[in-house]
Scaffold this motif. Sequence first.
Motif, PDB file in Angstrom:
ATOM      1  N   LEU A 250      33.424  46.643  34.336  1.00 27.73           N
ATOM      2  CA  LEU A 250      34.718  47.215  33.952  1.00 27.73           C
ATOM      3  C   LEU A 250      35.808  46.144  33.995  1.00 27.73           C
ATOM      4  CD1 LEU A 250      34.502  50.551  36.003  1.00 27.73           C
ATOM      5  CD2 LEU A 250      33.494  49.986  33.787  1.00 27.73           C
ATOM      6  N   ASP A 251      35.654  45.111  33.161  1.00 24.85           N
ATOM      7  CA  ASP A 251      36.594  43.995  33.176  1.00 24.85           C
ATOM      8  C   ASP A 251      37.999  44.423  32.756  1.00 24.85           C
ATOM      9  OD1 ASP A 251      35.711  44.517  30.614  1.00 24.85           O
ATOM     10  OD2 ASP A 251      35.382  42.422  30.074  1.00 24.85           O
ATOM     11  N   TYR A 252      38.097  45.404  31.871  1.00 25.26           N
ATOM     12  CA  TYR A 252      39.402  45.889  31.425  1.00 25.26           C
ATOM     13  C   TYR A 252      40.189  46.498  32.584  1.00 25.26           C
ATOM     14  CZ  TYR A 252      36.560  50.152  31.172  1.00 25.26           C
ATOM     15  OH  TYR A 252      35.708  51.188  31.466  1.00 25.26           O
ATOM     16  N   ALA A 253      39.501  47.241  33.459  1.00 29.43           N
ATOM     17  CA  ALA A 253      40.168  47.846  34.615  1.00 29.43           C
ATOM     18  C   ALA A 253      40.564  46.784  35.629  1.00 29.43           C
ATOM     19  CB  ALA A 253      39.248  48.874  35.265  1.00 29.43           C
ATOM     20  N   GLN A 254      39.690  45.813  35.860  1.00 30.26           N
ATOM     21  CA  GLN A 254      39.997  44.744  36.802  1.00 30.26           C
ATOM     22  C   GLN A 254      41.234  43.965  36.356  1.00 30.26           C
ATOM     23  OE1 GLN A 254      36.366  42.409  37.602  1.00 30.26           O
ATOM     24  NE2 GLN A 254      35.196  44.231  37.045  1.00 30.26           N
ATOM     25  N   GLU A 259      47.115  42.923  37.356  1.00 33.90           N
ATOM     26  CA  GLU A 259      48.487  42.816  36.858  1.00 33.90           C
ATOM     27  C   GLU A 259      49.427  43.816  37.522  1.00 33.90           C
ATOM     28  OE1 GLU A 259      48.034  43.304  32.665  1.00 33.90           O
ATOM     29  OE2 GLU A 259      47.089  41.336  32.369  1.00 33.90           O
ATOM     30  N   LEU A 260      48.860  44.833  38.186  1.00 34.49           N
ATOM     31  CA  LEU A 260      49.682  45.840  38.876  1.00 34.49           C
ATOM     32  C   LEU A 260      49.925  45.485  40.343  1.00 34.49           C
ATOM     33  CD1 LEU A 260      48.055  49.110  37.474  1.00 34.49           C
ATOM     34  CD2 LEU A 260      50.332  48.230  36.923  1.00 34.49           C
ATOM     35  N   ILE A 261      48.998  44.746  40.943  1.00 36.74           N
ATOM     36  CA  ILE A 261      49.126  44.388  42.357  1.00 36.74           C
ATOM     37  C   ILE A 261      50.390  43.573  42.581  1.00 36.74           C
ATOM     38  CG2 ILE A 261      48.102  43.029  44.234  1.00 36.74           C
ATOM     39  CD1 ILE A 261      45.353  43.765  43.110  1.00 36.74           C
ATOM     40  N   ALA A 279      39.318  42.875  41.471  1.00 37.58           N
ATOM     41  CA  ALA A 279      40.539  42.325  40.876  1.00 37.58           C
ATOM     42  C   ALA A 279      41.155  41.237  41.738  1.00 37.58           C
ATOM     43  CB  ALA A 279      41.553  43.443  40.646  1.00 37.58           C
ATOM     44  N   CYS A 280      40.852  41.281  43.037  1.00 37.06           N
ATOM     45  CA  CYS A 280      41.373  40.271  43.963  1.00 37.06           C
ATOM     46  C   CYS A 280      40.429  39.087  44.126  1.00 37.06           C
ATOM     47  CB  CYS A 280      41.648  40.904  45.327  1.00 37.06           C
ATOM     48  SG  CYS A 280      42.998  42.099  45.332  1.00 37.06           S
ATOM     49  N   PRO A 323      37.908  37.553  49.399  1.00 37.40           N
ATOM     50  CA  PRO A 323      38.915  36.484  49.354  1.00 37.40           C
ATOM     51  C   PRO A 323      39.865  36.563  50.545  1.00 37.40           C
ATOM     52  CG  PRO A 323      39.508  38.230  47.844  1.00 37.40           C
ATOM     53  CD  PRO A 323      38.150  38.592  48.385  1.00 37.40           C
ATOM     54  N   ASP A 324      40.604  35.491  50.790  1.00 37.81           N
ATOM     55  CA  ASP A 324      41.511  35.437  51.935  1.00 37.81           C
ATOM     56  C   ASP A 324      42.620  36.482  51.856  1.00 37.81           C
ATOM     57  OD1 ASP A 324      40.070  33.356  52.984  1.00 37.81           O
ATOM     58  OD2 ASP A 324      41.360  31.792  52.148  1.00 37.81           O
ATOM     59  N   CYS A 325      42.938  36.937  50.635  1.00 38.25           N
ATOM     60  CA  CYS A 325      44.045  37.880  50.478  1.00 38.25           C
ATOM     61  C   CYS A 325      43.676  39.297  50.921  1.00 38.25           C
ATOM     62  CB  CYS A 325      44.542  37.897  49.037  1.00 38.25           C
ATOM     63  SG  CYS A 325      43.328  38.508  47.838  1.00 38.25           S
ATOM     64  N   LEU A 326      42.380  39.559  51.161  1.00 38.28           N
ATOM     65  CA  LEU A 326      41.941  40.892  51.580  1.00 38.28           C
ATOM     66  C   LEU A 326      41.436  40.860  53.014  1.00 38.28           C
ATOM     67  CD1 LEU A 326      39.935  42.206  48.474  1.00 38.28           C
ATOM     68  CD2 LEU A 326      42.304  42.724  49.106  1.00 38.28           C
ATOM     69  N   GLU A 327      41.755  41.903  53.768  1.00 42.23           N
ATOM     70  CA  GLU A 327      41.207  42.065  55.110  1.00 42.23           C
ATOM     71  C   GLU A 327      40.524  43.426  55.216  1.00 42.23           C
ATOM     72  OE1 GLU A 327      43.989  42.323  58.324  1.00 42.23           O
ATOM     73  OE2 GLU A 327      45.606  43.043  57.014  1.00 42.23           O
TER      74      GLU A 327
END
Length: 378
Positions: A250-254, A259-261, A279-280, A323-327
Amino acid sequence: MSLTAKLALEDGTVFTGKGFGAEGEITGEVVFNTSMTGYQEILTDPSYRGQIVAMTYPEIGNYGVNSIDIEHEKPSLSGFIVRERSRIYSNYRAEGALHGYLKEHGVVAISGIDTRALVRRIREHGAMRGILSTADLDDASLVEKAKQSPGLIGRDIVREVMPKESRHWDTHLDEWTAYEIKRGKPDDEDPTAAHIVCMDFGMKWNIPRHFVSRGNRVTVVPGDTDAKAILDLEPDGVFLSNGPGDPEPLDYAQKTISELIGKRPVFGICLGHQLLSLACGAKTFKLKFGHRGANQPVLDLETGKVEITTQNHGFAVEESSLPDCLEITHRNLNDDTIAGVRHRDANAFGVQHHPEASSGPHDSHYLFDRFQSRVAEG
């Protein structure tokens, strides 16, 4: 005279039982659900698209079906497997029998097989492709058809269940759940009411009911809606729904989610949680036999509390790719997989389980309130 039906797995295993519901032949991934109640919600959950669902609870159908407990306009699953179909039903809310409901909606079902043996085989060898038939009763033919049927990996099944158009949602929770929610229905003319836009990838209807019952204005958009179109709706928060199958195609959703985050508060459930993670920059993987049932234990790492949750998924976020941006915020206590994440810098979080709990325990309802607070804070 009972109708003979057969279930064949790609590994050559064949079960013979009694057919009910619709007659015919269907293929799908054979999975199991450990819930003791809620078979109608399971039947109408779009996340089961492409799957043949076996219920581990031995008797199914004893309380009938009704028009209130549905989670979508019709069943989405491929087929249904039970140990014993109750021939009578008794409940003051019942409007009909399970057999008639399945027949009306063209769902092929089988009863009278050893579901314990089936589930044990899936647990040992993993979810398998299968075929359920009342037409072809030749074992060798059925096994070959199961082997040739498509799997779930790499397929975009979401497009088969997502809505074609956007819609305004105004239905609230039923009396059994709404007693916990004090805010009541919103005034659609009130410009101060928060506006939640739900990206629908195959959303269970109890999710927007929760948002409405908390006083929000709710707009549901197809899951392939782009970020600009969503932002043009001037949302105060964006919700990413559950849905079927493999999230990676689902690349379109990602793209839209990425772009919304950071621009709006974002909350994802199940597939929505997986898409948020992708997406992250994370990756997902297919679980051996998935998590499906209304009795799945999850640990909230922030509070230390254990929640009994409703779950329905065959894929999970790969921890080594995070990724580092997620915990990590939640863990599944059955296998220690990730059950929740949040963004360290942006107002975004997601959980693998279903806090709308339809059906299931209400332990995780607080997650809607958590999102509500984030929406209020902007």
